[in-house]
Motif scaffolding. Structure first.
Motif, PDB file in Angstrom:
ATOM      1  N   SER A  96       5.042 -11.342  -6.243  1.00 52.49           N
ATOM      2  CA  SER A  96       3.643 -11.641  -6.860  1.00 52.49           C
ATOM      3  C   SER A  96       3.462 -13.202  -6.983  1.00 52.49           C
ATOM      4  O   SER A  96       4.233 -13.863  -6.804  1.00 52.49           O
ATOM      5  N   THR A 124       5.742 -10.398   1.502  1.00 52.33           N
ATOM      6  CA  THR A 124       6.166  -8.842   1.902  1.00 52.33           C
ATOM      7  C   THR A 124       7.572  -8.489   1.988  1.00 52.33           C
ATOM      8  O   THR A 124       8.010  -7.240   2.046  1.00 52.33           O
ATOM      9  N   LEU A 174      -1.027  -9.728   4.126  1.00 50.89           N
ATOM     10  CA  LEU A 174      -0.760  -8.485   3.916  1.00 50.89           C
ATOM     11  C   LEU A 174      -0.570  -8.022   2.504  1.00 50.89           C
ATOM     12  O   LEU A 174       0.561  -7.722   2.036  1.00 50.89           O
ATOM     13  N   GLU A 175      -1.606  -8.403   1.935  1.00 48.93           N
ATOM     14  CA  GLU A 175      -1.819  -8.123   0.582  1.00 48.93           C
ATOM     15  C   GLU A 175      -1.327  -6.663  -0.141  1.00 48.93           C
ATOM     16  O   GLU A 175      -0.540  -6.457  -1.013  1.00 48.93           O
ATOM     17  N   GLN A 176      -1.521  -5.670   0.890  1.00 51.61           N
ATOM     18  CA  GLN A 176      -1.247  -4.378   0.478  1.00 51.61           C
ATOM     19  C   GLN A 176       0.476  -3.936   0.612  1.00 51.61           C
ATOM     20  O   GLN A 176       0.871  -3.147  -0.171  1.00 51.61           O
ATOM     21  N   GLN A 177       1.102  -4.920   0.968  1.00 54.36           N
ATOM     22  CA  GLN A 177       2.576  -4.663   1.279  1.00 54.36           C
ATOM     23  C   GLN A 177       3.275  -5.853   0.406  1.00 54.36           C
ATOM     24  O   GLN A 177       4.552  -5.863   0.670  1.00 54.36           O
ATOM     25  N   ARG A 178       2.567  -6.564  -0.266  1.00 54.69           N
ATOM     26  CA  ARG A 178       3.238  -7.585  -1.159  1.00 54.69           C
ATOM     27  C   ARG A 178       4.501  -7.063  -1.968  1.00 54.69           C
ATOM     28  O   ARG A 178       4.258  -6.109  -2.777  1.00 54.69           O
TER      29      ARG A 178
END
Length: 175
Positions: free
Chosen positions: A134, A92, A127-131
């Protein structure tokens, strides 16, 4: 580089990376099976774990190096003794990824240890939504630098045991 004593083999593992990338939390998740958010360590932390593989006892010495550019050179001699060097970043935080790349390149250019297994570790994949970095980008950089690549989550435990089992197995099989 595995050192042998009469009782067991000793394997040294170092993890480097910027602050707040989850280095200490990653070790603590693996060693204690629990998540400790922001353990607040300064300098170098040292952990050990003894495991049995086949009929051999292997004692792992984990060195958690809290780095910044000012003290990075102090650790370079230690890296020469390691079997595994993990360079970590926070998925992130783009800056932590950029710094990790620089440490990887510096490590390779200085040939600090020709036999150590190098791995690039992307942490905090919960915290995929804040990545900001990639999976493909991390994997590409690791491949271009001749490193293994893993993404983990110290918080949830995702891929933590698999990371260490893979690294340990790889080192044991090449020695």
């Amino acid at each position: 580089m595995i050192h042998q004593t009469e009782q067991y083999k000793i394997m040294k593992v170092a993890q480097i990376g910027g602050g707040y990338t989850g280095k200490s939390s990653l070790y603590l998740r693996y060693l204690q099976g629990e998540f400790i958010d922001n353990p607040n360590y300064i300098g170098v932390e040292f952990y050990t774990k003894t495991i049995k593989i086949a009929e051999e006892q292997i004692k792992f010495q984990f060195w958690d190096c809290h780095l910044n550019e000012k003290i990075y050179s102090l650790y370079q001699n230690y890296f020469k003794q390691c079997s595994i060097v993990m360079i970590s970043y926070d998925i992130t935080n783009r800056y932590s990824f950029d710094r990790a790349q620089l440490w990887c390149k510096d490590y390779n250019q200085k040939k600090l240890n020709k036999v150590a297994l190098l791995a690039l570790i992307g942490n905090k994949c919960d915290l995929e939504q804040q990545r900001q970095v990639s999976y493909q980008e991390g994997k590409h950089i690791a491949k271009s630098l001749g490193m293994l690549f893993f993404e983990v989550s110290s918080k949830t435990g995702y891929q933590v045991n698999e990371l260490f089992e893979s690294l340990i197995s790889y080192v044991i099989n090449i020695n």
